[in-house]
Design a protein around this motif. Sequence first.
Motif, PDB file in Angstrom:
ATOM      1  N   ALA A  83     -20.274  31.684   8.827  1.00  0.00           N
ATOM      2  CA  ALA A  83     -20.511  31.022   7.541  1.00  0.00           C
ATOM      3  C   ALA A  83     -21.772  31.504   6.850  1.00  0.00           C
ATOM      4  O   ALA A  83     -21.906  31.350   5.639  1.00  0.00           O
ATOM      5  N   ASN A  84     -22.705  32.080   7.580  1.00  0.00           N
ATOM      6  CA  ASN A  84     -23.976  32.483   6.977  1.00  0.00           C
ATOM      7  C   ASN A  84     -24.357  33.887   7.449  1.00  0.00           C
ATOM      8  O   ASN A  84     -24.834  34.066   8.563  1.00  0.00           O
ATOM      9  N   PRO A  85     -24.151  34.898   6.602  1.00  0.00           N
ATOM     10  CA  PRO A  85     -23.531  34.804   5.276  1.00  0.00           C
ATOM     11  C   PRO A  85     -22.012  34.893   5.386  1.00  0.00           C
ATOM     12  O   PRO A  85     -21.483  35.486   6.328  1.00  0.00           O
ATOM     13  N   LEU A  86     -21.329  34.278   4.428  1.00  0.00           N
ATOM     14  CA  LEU A  86     -19.880  34.377   4.382  1.00  0.00           C
ATOM     15  C   LEU A  86     -19.507  35.678   3.690  1.00  0.00           C
ATOM     16  O   LEU A  86     -19.825  35.892   2.524  1.00  0.00           O
ATOM     17  N   LEU A  87     -18.821  36.542   4.442  1.00  0.00           N
ATOM     18  CA  LEU A  87     -18.426  37.841   3.924  1.00  0.00           C
ATOM     19  C   LEU A  87     -16.954  37.835   3.551  1.00  0.00           C
ATOM     20  O   LEU A  87     -16.143  37.115   4.136  1.00  0.00           O
ATOM     21  N   ILE A  88     -16.616  38.653   2.576  1.00  0.00           N
ATOM     22  CA  ILE A  88     -15.225  38.877   2.212  1.00  0.00           C
ATOM     23  C   ILE A  88     -15.057  40.353   1.910  1.00  0.00           C
ATOM     24  O   ILE A  88     -15.897  40.973   1.241  1.00  0.00           O
ATOM     25  N   CYS A  89     -13.995  40.919   2.441  1.00  0.00           N
ATOM     26  CA  CYS A  89     -13.724  42.343   2.279  1.00  0.00           C
ATOM     27  C   CYS A  89     -12.421  42.505   1.499  1.00  0.00           C
ATOM     28  O   CYS A  89     -11.434  41.806   1.749  1.00  0.00           O
ATOM     29  N   SER A  90     -12.433  43.407   0.534  1.00  0.00           N
ATOM     30  CA  SER A  90     -11.242  43.690  -0.271  1.00  0.00           C
ATOM     31  C   SER A  90     -11.001  45.194  -0.271  1.00  0.00           C
ATOM     32  O   SER A  90     -11.940  45.994  -0.227  1.00  0.00           O
ATOM     33  N   ALA A  91      -9.723  45.568  -0.323  1.00  0.00           N
ATOM     34  CA  ALA A  91      -9.370  46.982  -0.240  1.00  0.00           C
ATOM     35  C   ALA A  91      -8.332  47.331  -1.289  1.00  0.00           C
ATOM     36  O   ALA A  91      -7.456  46.523  -1.626  1.00  0.00           O
ATOM     37  N   SER A  92      -8.458  48.537  -1.807  1.00  0.00           N
ATOM     38  CA  SER A  92      -7.469  49.125  -2.705  1.00  0.00           C
ATOM     39  C   SER A  92      -7.374  50.605  -2.356  1.00  0.00           C
ATOM     40  O   SER A  92      -8.069  51.089  -1.448  1.00  0.00           O
ATOM     41  N   GLN A  93      -6.530  51.341  -3.061  1.00  0.00           N
ATOM     42  CA  GLN A  93      -6.394  52.761  -2.743  1.00  0.00           C
ATOM     43  C   GLN A  93      -7.644  53.555  -3.076  1.00  0.00           C
ATOM     44  O   GLN A  93      -7.856  54.635  -2.512  1.00  0.00           O
ATOM     45  N   ASP A  94      -8.482  53.036  -3.981  1.00  0.00           N
ATOM     46  CA  ASP A  94      -9.682  53.794  -4.345  1.00  0.00           C
ATOM     47  C   ASP A  94     -10.868  53.492  -3.439  1.00  0.00           C
ATOM     48  O   ASP A  94     -11.694  54.368  -3.190  1.00  0.00           O
ATOM     49  N   CYS A  95     -10.993  52.260  -2.892  1.00  0.00           N
ATOM     50  CA  CYS A  95     -12.170  51.946  -2.083  1.00  0.00           C
ATOM     51  C   CYS A  95     -11.985  50.648  -1.306  1.00  0.00           C
ATOM     52  O   CYS A  95     -11.079  49.863  -1.578  1.00  0.00           O
ATOM     53  N   VAL A  96     -12.884  50.460  -0.338  1.00  0.00           N
ATOM     54  CA  VAL A  96     -12.999  49.208   0.424  1.00  0.00           C
ATOM     55  C   VAL A  96     -14.378  48.631   0.119  1.00  0.00           C
ATOM     56  O   VAL A  96     -15.394  49.322   0.280  1.00  0.00           O
ATOM     57  N   ILE A  97     -14.433  47.378  -0.342  1.00  0.00           N
ATOM     58  CA  ILE A  97     -15.685  46.764  -0.786  1.00  0.00           C
ATOM     59  C   ILE A  97     -15.987  45.531   0.064  1.00  0.00           C
ATOM     60  O   ILE A  97     -15.094  44.728   0.350  1.00  0.00           O
ATOM     61  N   MET A  98     -17.252  45.404   0.460  1.00  0.00           N
ATOM     62  CA  MET A  98     -17.731  44.221   1.168  1.00  0.00           C
ATOM     63  C   MET A  98     -18.566  43.373   0.206  1.00  0.00           C
ATOM     64  O   MET A  98     -19.462  43.877  -0.477  1.00  0.00           O
ATOM     65  N   TRP A  99     -18.262  42.061   0.160  1.00  0.00           N
ATOM     66  CA  TRP A  99     -18.961  41.125  -0.725  1.00  0.00           C
ATOM     67  C   TRP A  99     -19.628  40.038   0.092  1.00  0.00           C
ATOM     68  O   TRP A  99     -19.050  39.548   1.068  1.00  0.00           O
ATOM     69  N   LYS A 100     -20.854  39.670  -0.292  1.00  0.00           N
ATOM     70  CA  LYS A 100     -21.522  38.499   0.255  1.00  0.00           C
ATOM     71  C   LYS A 100     -21.336  37.371  -0.753  1.00  0.00           C
ATOM     72  O   LYS A 100     -21.889  37.418  -1.857  1.00  0.00           O
ATOM     73  N   LEU A 101     -20.590  36.355  -0.370  1.00  0.00           N
ATOM     74  CA  LEU A 101     -20.129  35.359  -1.317  1.00  0.00           C
ATOM     75  C   LEU A 101     -21.279  34.580  -1.946  1.00  0.00           C
ATOM     76  O   LEU A 101     -21.290  34.335  -3.164  1.00  0.00           O
ATOM     77  N   ASP A 102     -22.265  34.172  -1.151  1.00  0.00           N
ATOM     78  CA  ASP A 102     -23.385  33.398  -1.697  1.00  0.00           C
ATOM     79  C   ASP A 102     -24.173  34.208  -2.723  1.00  0.00           C
ATOM     80  O   ASP A 102     -24.562  33.688  -3.785  1.00  0.00           O
ATOM     81  N   GLU A 103     -24.423  35.484  -2.430  1.00  0.00           N
ATOM     82  CA  GLU A 103     -25.141  36.332  -3.378  1.00  0.00           C
ATOM     83  C   GLU A 103     -24.342  36.516  -4.670  1.00  0.00           C
ATOM     84  O   GLU A 103     -24.922  36.534  -5.774  1.00  0.00           O
TER      85      GLU A 103
END
Length: 399
Positions: A83-103
């Motif tokens: 939960a700290n930090p809560l990460l979310i990862c998203s992927a498409s054909q162009d790239c894979v991105i990591m997001w920190k939700l709180d930020e």
Amino acid sequence: MEEPQEISSTNDSCVGDIVIEKYLVESKEAASHVQLACSVQHCAFPLDGNQLCIWNTEDPSHQRLILRGHQQPITAVAFGNTANPLLICSASQDCVIMWKLDECREKVLEGLTPRGTVMRTLLGKVLCLRFCPDDRVVAACAGNKILVLDVEVWDHRLGSLIYSSSVLTASPLLSLFIDEDSRQLVTGSADGQLWIFSLGESHHYRCVTHVDLKKKTESFSTRRVESQLCSLPEESQLPSTDGLERGGEIEVELPVLSLAPCALSLVPSSERGFVSSENASCLWIGSSAGLFILNLANFELEAVLRYKDFRNLSIQVAGSCAVMGKTGNHMAFCLLTSLFGSQVAVLEIRLACLVRSLPRPNVGKDLSVLPRSGVLPTSPLYFALVEEKSTKPASQKQS
């Protein structure tokens, strides 16, 4: 965004407040066959193709957080485990991105555009993402390859293969789940088959059992109809066959779109129907036709929720599905995308109401008991047995 609406059931035996459609949105592009994500407090899904939409299930204002960074349509989304930090990862054909939700939320409040960290580019079509338990590593499935991406460092230490399975089925594997309590690995395929493996080293990771979801649904429907018939008063008439046939309909295909833990054992036993073990681990099975609860102790279905049994439900046939249960209030959230349209819906499922709506076995009619010892000399059955022996002709041989 539409207001939450309560979905009533077309089946009179169901409780009207089993399912509530908490959130419904129309996307410009369909998100069918896309890996969706649900955490304890959030749901994440592609919106309009290349935008990542995150909805807080506990926010009464139903505000959405939109994250932009992909050029191509998003094909897979996954939440981290911590939960700290809560990460979310998203992927498409162009790239894979990591997001920190709180930020990302802080950036939005400051009027700035949130940015994620690009971990890899041009991997191809990523069909599945999964975090390791400590969120330091993300596994990405692209085509016929599984790539391991480090969140903090790039030189991930080499691992070793501990087990390799032969081909299980001709259909693609769509979902995977590991139950820590029973130490079992469950995989689900596009043809509605589940394979359960034991993770105990002494078991050599062998396949424990194979479950056909369609056959289990047929068996569950038979048990339900029999229970309904047994619960009828003796003087009452049998229900019409039309109603029973309509309640026993079986979908032709039940692809296993998602697997998630289910806190069915926490529901009070007085409200439960076919639950056979108080502490058994249970599993949510998300399919195109509905949701199922599988008991991992006896591999029987404990509950079935079909989308078409509920009026005004926006999505009747799902193309993608993600389920997350909340153990504190006996609720679960189901994130669905339409198979034939571009709708995305979040359903709130009240687990106690679901199991309470199931017919309970009739325990007041008959009772069968297996004897633990022979008939007592003082029992009437004992004298009947002696009398029967004494009336036999003397010439008849005794066995």
